[in-house]
Motif scaffolding. Sequence first.
Motif, PDB file in Angstrom:
ATOM      1  N   ARG A 111       1.298  -1.298   0.479  1.00 42.78           N
ATOM      2  CA  ARG A 111       0.552   0.214  -0.314  1.00 42.78           C
ATOM      3  C   ARG A 111       1.516   1.178  -0.413  1.00 42.78           C
ATOM      4  O   ARG A 111       0.538   2.135  -0.572  1.00 42.78           O
ATOM      5  CB  ARG A 111      -1.069  -0.335   1.197  1.00 42.78           C
ATOM      6  N   SER A 112       1.177   1.177   0.913  1.00 41.97           N
ATOM      7  CA  SER A 112       2.188   2.518   0.827  1.00 41.97           C
ATOM      8  C   SER A 112       3.284   2.717  -0.783  1.00 41.97           C
ATOM      9  O   SER A 112       3.626   3.739  -0.910  1.00 41.97           O
ATOM     10  CB  SER A 112       3.781   3.033   1.829  1.00 41.97           C
ATOM     11  N   ARG A 113       3.570   1.845  -1.172  1.00 41.35           N
ATOM     12  CA  ARG A 113       4.657   1.665  -2.774  1.00 41.35           C
ATOM     13  C   ARG A 113       3.263   2.151  -3.616  1.00 41.35           C
ATOM     14  O   ARG A 113       3.937   2.863  -4.960  1.00 41.35           O
ATOM     15  CB  ARG A 113       5.050  -0.064  -2.542  1.00 41.35           C
ATOM     16  N   LEU A 116       3.639   5.935  -3.045  1.00 37.97           N
ATOM     17  CA  LEU A 116       4.373   6.728  -3.209  1.00 37.97           C
ATOM     18  C   LEU A 116       4.704   6.881  -4.704  1.00 37.97           C
ATOM     19  O   LEU A 116       5.101   7.960  -4.907  1.00 37.97           O
ATOM     20  CB  LEU A 116       5.447   6.374  -2.683  1.00 37.97           C
ATOM     21  N   GLU A 117       3.752   5.580  -5.682  1.00 35.99           N
ATOM     22  CA  GLU A 117       4.410   5.548  -6.925  1.00 35.99           C
ATOM     23  C   GLU A 117       3.229   6.635  -7.185  1.00 35.99           C
ATOM     24  O   GLU A 117       3.365   7.607  -8.590  1.00 35.99           O
ATOM     25  CB  GLU A 117       4.455   4.449  -7.479  1.00 35.99           C
ATOM     26  N   ALA A 122       7.600  14.783  -2.306  1.00 33.09           N
ATOM     27  CA  ALA A 122       8.917  15.867  -2.063  1.00 33.09           C
ATOM     28  C   ALA A 122       9.179  15.092  -0.466  1.00 33.09           C
ATOM     29  O   ALA A 122      10.588  15.347  -0.735  1.00 33.09           O
ATOM     30  CB  ALA A 122       8.555  17.000  -2.393  1.00 33.09           C
ATOM     31  N   ALA A 123       8.517  14.206   0.445  1.00 27.42           N
ATOM     32  CA  ALA A 123       8.659  14.196   2.204  1.00 27.42           C
ATOM     33  C   ALA A 123       7.856  13.492   2.683  1.00 27.42           C
ATOM     34  O   ALA A 123       6.746  13.593   1.954  1.00 27.42           O
ATOM     35  CB  ALA A 123       9.041  15.591   2.842  1.00 27.42           C
ATOM     36  N   LEU A 158      12.033   3.902  -6.096  1.00 24.42           N
ATOM     37  CA  LEU A 158      11.972   5.283  -6.263  1.00 24.42           C
ATOM     38  C   LEU A 158      12.518   5.764  -7.073  1.00 24.42           C
ATOM     39  O   LEU A 158      13.714   5.085  -6.550  1.00 24.42           O
ATOM     40  CB  LEU A 158      11.173   6.651  -5.443  1.00 24.42           C
ATOM     41  N   ASP A 159      12.422   6.432  -7.985  1.00 25.56           N
ATOM     42  CA  ASP A 159      13.612   6.659  -9.270  1.00 25.56           C
ATOM     43  C   ASP A 159      14.203   8.052  -7.929  1.00 25.56           C
ATOM     44  O   ASP A 159      15.233   9.295  -8.763  1.00 25.56           O
ATOM     45  CB  ASP A 159      13.469   7.006 -10.304  1.00 25.56           C
TER      46      ASP A 159
END
Length: 230
Positions: A111-113, A116-117, A122-123, A158-159
Amino acid sequence: MCPASRVGVSGAGLLGGMNDDSLVLAPAVGPRARARVRRGRARRRGVRRVPEGVALVIVGIDLGSRSCGWAVLSSDGTRRDSGAWHLALRPATKTRPADHRATRWLAMLERSRQLLEKWRPAALVYERPVGRADGGGRATFLLHGGLLAQLEIAAFGLDYELPIIELSPAEWKSAMVGSGNATKAAYVAAANVRHGLDLDAAGKEPKGQDEAAALLIAGAAIKLGRVGAV
């Protein structure tokens, strides 16, 4: 061998055994050249370069043993999205054993992935777990440590480098509610007023208090200047 040098192995060395001729030493690269290489790699990977003045988003996370609140705010504190993830374990039945706590960590990772994607913040800001005065709560620390590790793993995927910031309960409550010892009812009410919501502090899992806390955690990081210049 100079540690700043790069070592390469020729095909002959791999096939016929190592010898002095199979080692190729490249000269050390200076800082300017390394910076150009990093910028080139970033462009090829599509690493985000945000122009000045563009509103960035901040993700707040309220770690919990049964559910985790999450919130996405613009850099001016405006709510973009929020909610809570249900992480409670299923109890044992006659036909199957109870869920292992690792299932919570796997659910948190997935779920966090996704979060974030989708938002590419920014933070990321989370509430630091606080132990009890009697030294108890070791199981909670273990669980929260696992949940936080999943956040770190998701961020690592993340990239771009995602800053991860922690705030104590007293820090975000003082900043957003006015008291470091604010009750659940008080901070849920504060979140409702600030964001025009109708969250319930005593609802069923996942609770409104988790979502409210995540909203205020993210807001506190902005208000306290912990996020940086965004």
